[in-house]
Design a protein around this motif. Structure first.
Motif, PDB file in Angstrom:
ATOM      1  N   ARG A 268       0.825  -1.202   0.000  1.00 35.21           N
ATOM      2  CA  ARG A 268       0.000   0.000   0.000  1.00 35.21           C
ATOM      3  C   ARG A 268       0.867   1.263   0.000  1.00 35.21           C
ATOM      4  NH1 ARG A 268      -3.812  -0.195   4.902  1.00 35.21           N
ATOM      5  NH2 ARG A 268      -4.502   1.757   3.927  1.00 35.21           N
ATOM      6  N   LEU A 269       1.952   1.251   0.731  1.00 34.92           N
ATOM      7  CA  LEU A 269       2.858   2.396   0.737  1.00 34.92           C
ATOM      8  C   LEU A 269       3.473   2.620  -0.642  1.00 34.92           C
ATOM      9  CD1 LEU A 269       4.615   1.901   4.184  1.00 34.92           C
ATOM     10  CD2 LEU A 269       3.197   3.856   3.527  1.00 34.92           C
ATOM     11  N   ASP A 270       3.874   1.520  -1.285  1.00 37.65           N
ATOM     12  CA  ASP A 270       4.418   1.653  -2.637  1.00 37.65           C
ATOM     13  C   ASP A 270       3.367   2.197  -3.597  1.00 37.65           C
ATOM     14  OD1 ASP A 270       7.021   0.915  -2.156  1.00 37.65           O
ATOM     15  OD2 ASP A 270       6.722  -1.202  -2.646  1.00 37.65           O
ATOM     16  N   ALA A 271       2.116   1.789  -3.415  1.00 41.79           N
ATOM     17  CA  ALA A 271       1.050   2.308  -4.273  1.00 41.79           C
ATOM     18  C   ALA A 271       0.888   3.816  -4.081  1.00 41.79           C
ATOM     19  CB  ALA A 271      -0.259   1.587  -3.976  1.00 41.79           C
ATOM     20  N   TYR A 272       0.984   4.283  -2.857  1.00 43.14           N
ATOM     21  CA  TYR A 272       0.926   5.730  -2.629  1.00 43.14           C
ATOM     22  C   TYR A 272       2.115   6.436  -3.273  1.00 43.14           C
ATOM     23  CZ  TYR A 272      -3.053   6.043   0.606  1.00 43.14           C
ATOM     24  OH  TYR A 272      -4.310   6.042   1.152  1.00 43.14           O
ATOM     25  N   ARG A 273       3.286   5.807  -3.248  1.00 37.96           N
ATOM     26  CA  ARG A 273       4.457   6.410  -3.903  1.00 37.96           C
ATOM     27  C   ARG A 273       4.230   6.524  -5.405  1.00 37.96           C
ATOM     28  NH1 ARG A 273       7.107   2.596  -0.071  1.00 37.96           N
ATOM     29  NH2 ARG A 273       7.708   3.893   1.703  1.00 37.96           N
ATOM     30  N   ILE A 274       3.660   5.463  -5.985  1.00 38.89           N
ATOM     31  CA  ILE A 274       3.366   5.504  -7.417  1.00 38.89           C
ATOM     32  C   ILE A 274       2.326   6.576  -7.707  1.00 38.89           C
ATOM     33  CG2 ILE A 274       2.331   4.183  -9.314  1.00 38.89           C
ATOM     34  CD1 ILE A 274       3.731   1.700  -8.156  1.00 38.89           C
ATOM     35  N   TYR A 275       1.334   6.705  -6.847  1.00 44.26           N
ATOM     36  CA  TYR A 275       0.316   7.746  -6.992  1.00 44.26           C
ATOM     37  C   TYR A 275       0.985   9.128  -7.080  1.00 44.26           C
ATOM     38  CZ  TYR A 275      -4.159  10.117  -6.141  1.00 44.26           C
ATOM     39  OH  TYR A 275      -5.284  10.900  -6.243  1.00 44.26           O
ATOM     40  N   CYS A 276       1.947   9.367  -6.213  1.00 42.93           N
ATOM     41  CA  CYS A 276       2.685  10.642  -6.249  1.00 42.93           C
ATOM     42  C   CYS A 276       3.468  10.786  -7.548  1.00 42.93           C
ATOM     43  CB  CYS A 276       3.640  10.732  -5.063  1.00 42.93           C
ATOM     44  SG  CYS A 276       2.853  10.808  -3.443  1.00 42.93           S
ATOM     45  N   ASP A 277       4.134   9.709  -7.960  1.00 40.51           N
ATOM     46  CA  ASP A 277       4.901   9.741  -9.210  1.00 40.51           C
ATOM     47  C   ASP A 277       4.015  10.128 -10.386  1.00 40.51           C
ATOM     48  OD1 ASP A 277       7.210   8.858  -7.912  1.00 40.51           O
ATOM     49  OD2 ASP A 277       6.974   6.765  -8.551  1.00 40.51           O
ATOM     50  N   GLU A 278       2.857   9.461 -10.485  1.00 38.17           N
ATOM     51  CA  GLU A 278       2.013   9.664 -11.652  1.00 38.17           C
ATOM     52  C   GLU A 278       1.436  11.079 -11.680  1.00 38.17           C
ATOM     53  OE1 GLU A 278       2.872   7.561 -13.468  1.00 38.17           O
ATOM     54  OE2 GLU A 278       2.150   5.530 -13.152  1.00 38.17           O
ATOM     55  N   GLY A 279       1.093  11.602 -10.525  1.00 38.40           N
ATOM     56  CA  GLY A 279       0.643  12.990 -10.483  1.00 38.40           C
ATOM     57  C   GLY A 279       1.726  13.944 -10.951  1.00 38.40           C
ATOM     58  N   TYR A 280       2.966  13.652 -10.571  1.00 37.72           N
ATOM     59  CA  TYR A 280       4.087  14.499 -10.990  1.00 37.72           C
ATOM     60  C   TYR A 280       4.330  14.385 -12.485  1.00 37.72           C
ATOM     61  CZ  TYR A 280       8.682  16.748 -10.823  1.00 37.72           C
ATOM     62  OH  TYR A 280       9.747  17.587 -11.026  1.00 37.72           O
TER      63      TYR A 280
END
Length: 306
Positions: A98-110
């Protein structure tokens, strides 16, 4: 702190990358986008328009690529990634996932942010106006595939959309950063994107293996029959913005259709889809998607098997 966690905080573009700026390169002859990746650029009808119009077409092809990227990352990838991060995806995962998914969420927004940023920078400097791009028809087609194959499992369909897209390997991420004839800012943001996507690919390939392992036999069959349609929809060229760009360059409607017809022959499109999807197809074969009833037939019908 795990190695992957430490690496993300130190290496992810949103954490460590600078804002990319358009340098004073527009007068050097560097291209907005690699001409070799624009099928219609050397068509006789387009060549006859002259170099200035061809340059505008390259700029608008760049804008369309970046606009699609910005919208796909937020409206498709993050739609499903947030489900994983929020523990609402229907797959049992631990907190690390779940933490990695949140990191990816941040990446994709960027990725979406700097895609739009570069559109605005290049448009202002080049005085080539971006055309309006409506992402909704593409999204409706993508969602319709899941709705047909998985009518009672919309969350699962959204997860599969992202698994498919994040395991595809396209020429754009591989080729643009290595092309010295392309604007530096474009090469830089595509390189930044590719760097992040490398570990996204690993994450979603691992996530799909977990998802597949937890599904019932009946659900596996529905998933296997859904995947080929998602692959083809994700990789088929969107010809609406191509037509709009050619029209804006001055071609009459009949000439636009001639250029599109000649530049995107079905055999070449199918070959490109097979090439870009080979890693994703291999993943699906490894878990057994082509071994369940109807699986191999669905992949074969979509032209995805050798």
């Amino acid at each position: 702190m795990s190695t992957q966690e430490r690496d993300w905080y130190e290496r992810a573009g949103v954490r460590s990358g600078p804002r990319r700026h358009l340098a004073q390169e527009l007068e050097t002859g560097r291209a907005f986008y690699p001409p070799a990746l624009v099928p219609y650029l050397n068509h006789p009808r387009v060549v006859a328009l002259g170099e200035a119009r061809q340059r505008e077409l390259l700029a608008r092809h760049l804008f369309q690529y970046l606009d699609f990227t910005a919208q796909f990352e937020t409206r498709v990838v993050n739609r499903a990634t947030e489900r994983i991060a929020g523990n609402r995806c229907g797959v049992e995962t631990d907190v690390a996932v779940r933490l990695d998914a949140y990191r990816i969420y941040c990446d994709e927004g960027y990725h979406s942010l700097y895609s739009l940023d570069v559109i605005q920078q290049v448009a202002a400097a080049s005085e080539v106006a971006p055309l309006d791009y409506d992402f909704s028809p593409f999204l409706r087609r993508l969602d319709a595939i899941g709705a047909e194959a998985l009518p009672y499992e919309p969350a699962l369909a959204q997860l599969l959309q992202v698994v498919v897209f994040e395991t595809l390997i396209t020429a754009v991420l591989n080729d643009i950063p290595k092309d010295p004839d392309v604007l530096t800012v474009v090469r830089d943001i595509v390189r930044d994107h590719a760097k992040d996507e490398g570990w996204h690919h690993v994450f979603f390939a691992r996530f799909f293996r977990e998802l597949w392992a937890q599904e019932s036999a009946g659900s596996r069959g529905r998933i296997a029959r859904c995947l080929p349609g998602l692959i083809r929809c994700s990789l088929l060229p969107d010809l609406r913005p191509v037509r709009a760009s050619l029209a804006a360059a001055g071609l009459a409607p009949s000439a636009v259709e001639e250029v599109v017809h000649d530049s995107y022959p079905s055999a070449s499109v199918d070959q490109g889809i097979r090439r870009a999807s080979r890693h994703a197809v291999r993943l699906f074969q490894e878990v057994g998607a082509t071994a369940v009833p109807g699986g191999a037939e669905a992949f074969e019908a979509a032209g995805l098997l050798p």
